[in-house]
Design a protein around this motif. Sequence first.
Motif, mmCIF file in Angstrom:
data_model
loop_
_atom_site.group_PDB
_atom_site.id
_atom_site.type_symbol
_atom_site.label_atom_id
_atom_site.label_comp_id
_atom_site.label_asym_id
_atom_site.label_seq_id
_atom_site.Cartn_x
_atom_site.Cartn_y
_atom_site.Cartn_z
ATOM 1 N N THR A 124 0.805 -1.228 0.000
ATOM 2 C CA THR A 124 0.000 0.000 0.000
ATOM 3 C C THR A 124 0.834 1.272 0.000
ATOM 4 O O THR A 124 0.293 2.361 -0.137
ATOM 5 N N ASN A 125 2.150 1.149 0.170
ATOM 6 C CA ASN A 125 3.021 2.326 0.172
ATOM 7 C C ASN A 125 4.229 2.052 -0.721
ATOM 8 O O ASN A 125 5.235 1.499 -0.277
ATOM 9 N N VAL A 126 4.117 2.456 -1.981
ATOM 10 C CA VAL A 126 5.175 2.193 -2.959
ATOM 11 C C VAL A 126 5.916 3.465 -3.362
ATOM 12 O O VAL A 126 6.669 3.456 -4.324
ATOM 13 N N ALA A 127 5.708 4.546 -2.602
ATOM 14 C CA ALA A 127 6.304 5.840 -2.969
ATOM 15 C C ALA A 127 7.828 5.753 -3.034
ATOM 16 O O ALA A 127 8.450 6.276 -3.974
ATOM 17 N N PHE A 128 8.447 5.099 -2.058
ATOM 18 C CA PHE A 128 9.911 4.998 -2.051
ATOM 19 C C PHE A 128 10.402 4.176 -3.239
ATOM 20 O O PHE A 128 11.361 4.547 -3.916
ATOM 21 N N ARG A 154 14.011 4.152 -15.003
ATOM 22 C CA ARG A 154 13.286 2.970 -15.459
ATOM 23 C C ARG A 154 11.783 3.265 -15.474
ATOM 24 O O ARG A 154 11.015 2.743 -14.684
ATOM 25 N N GLN A 155 11.390 4.137 -16.403
ATOM 26 C CA GLN A 155 9.994 4.544 -16.522
ATOM 27 C C GLN A 155 9.089 3.359 -16.834
ATOM 28 O O GLN A 155 7.921 3.355 -16.449
ATOM 29 N N GLU A 193 8.849 3.763 -6.099
ATOM 30 C CA GLU A 193 8.632 4.571 -7.293
ATOM 31 C C GLU A 193 9.749 5.597 -7.457
ATOM 32 O O GLU A 193 10.278 5.794 -8.556
ATOM 33 N N MET A 194 10.146 6.239 -6.364
ATOM 34 C CA MET A 194 11.223 7.224 -6.411
ATOM 35 C C MET A 194 12.541 6.566 -6.842
ATOM 36 O O MET A 194 13.280 7.117 -7.655
ATOM 37 N N LEU A 195 12.813 5.368 -6.317
ATOM 38 C CA LEU A 195 14.033 4.649 -6.703
ATOM 39 C C LEU A 195 14.051 4.371 -8.207
ATOM 40 O O LEU A 195 15.048 4.616 -8.887
#
Length: 180
Positions: free
Chosen positions: A58-62, A72-73, A64-66
Amino acid sequence: MDPFLTLLHSFSLSLSDSELSSLKFLCTGKIGKRKLEFVQSARELFSILLEQQDITRTNVAFLEMLLENIKRQDLVSQLKQFVEEGEVSTPDDQPDVHEKPIEVICNNVGRDWKMLMRKLDLSEVQMDRIVEANPRNLREQLVQSLREWQRWKGRDARVADLMKALRSCDMNLVADKVEQ
C-alpha cells in the motif's frame, strides 16, 4: 502467490548490475552500509526494504522514487498500473521490443548479414559458430546472430543500435522498414 511479490520479482529480473548498484547507493540512508555490502541482487534489496517496511503493497512511494531515479519509466508504469488495478500484466505477456525489428531485418538482409554483425561488434568466432550450427540456412544464421548479440548486450541491446549499424552498412531501406 502474492501479486506484489511477483511484481517485485519481475522487477529484480529486469534490473542490470549497474542499476542494482545505483539502487544500493540510493538506499544508503535507509539501509546500513554493512547490510548493503552483502546485497547481490535486486531481490535481496527488495526483501530488506520489505522487512523494514520502506516499501509495502500500500506504500510504494519509495520504490517509485528509486525506479524514477534510475530512469526505469517502464517499471514505474508497471508499478502505477499495479497500484491502480491491484495487479499488473507480466512483461512476458508483452512482445519483446526486439522481435519486430529482428523479423524485419531477417526478411530483408541477405548475404551481407556478417557485415551487419561486425558493426554490432559480434566476433568472428561467434559468427563462425553460428554458421557451423546452421550451415545451409542463411536466415537462421542471421536470426541466431541477432539473438547472440541480444544475449551479449543484455539490457544494453537497443533498437537504435540496430538502426545505426544498418545505416552504417548502407542498408537504409531495411533501416527505414524497421522504423515503420
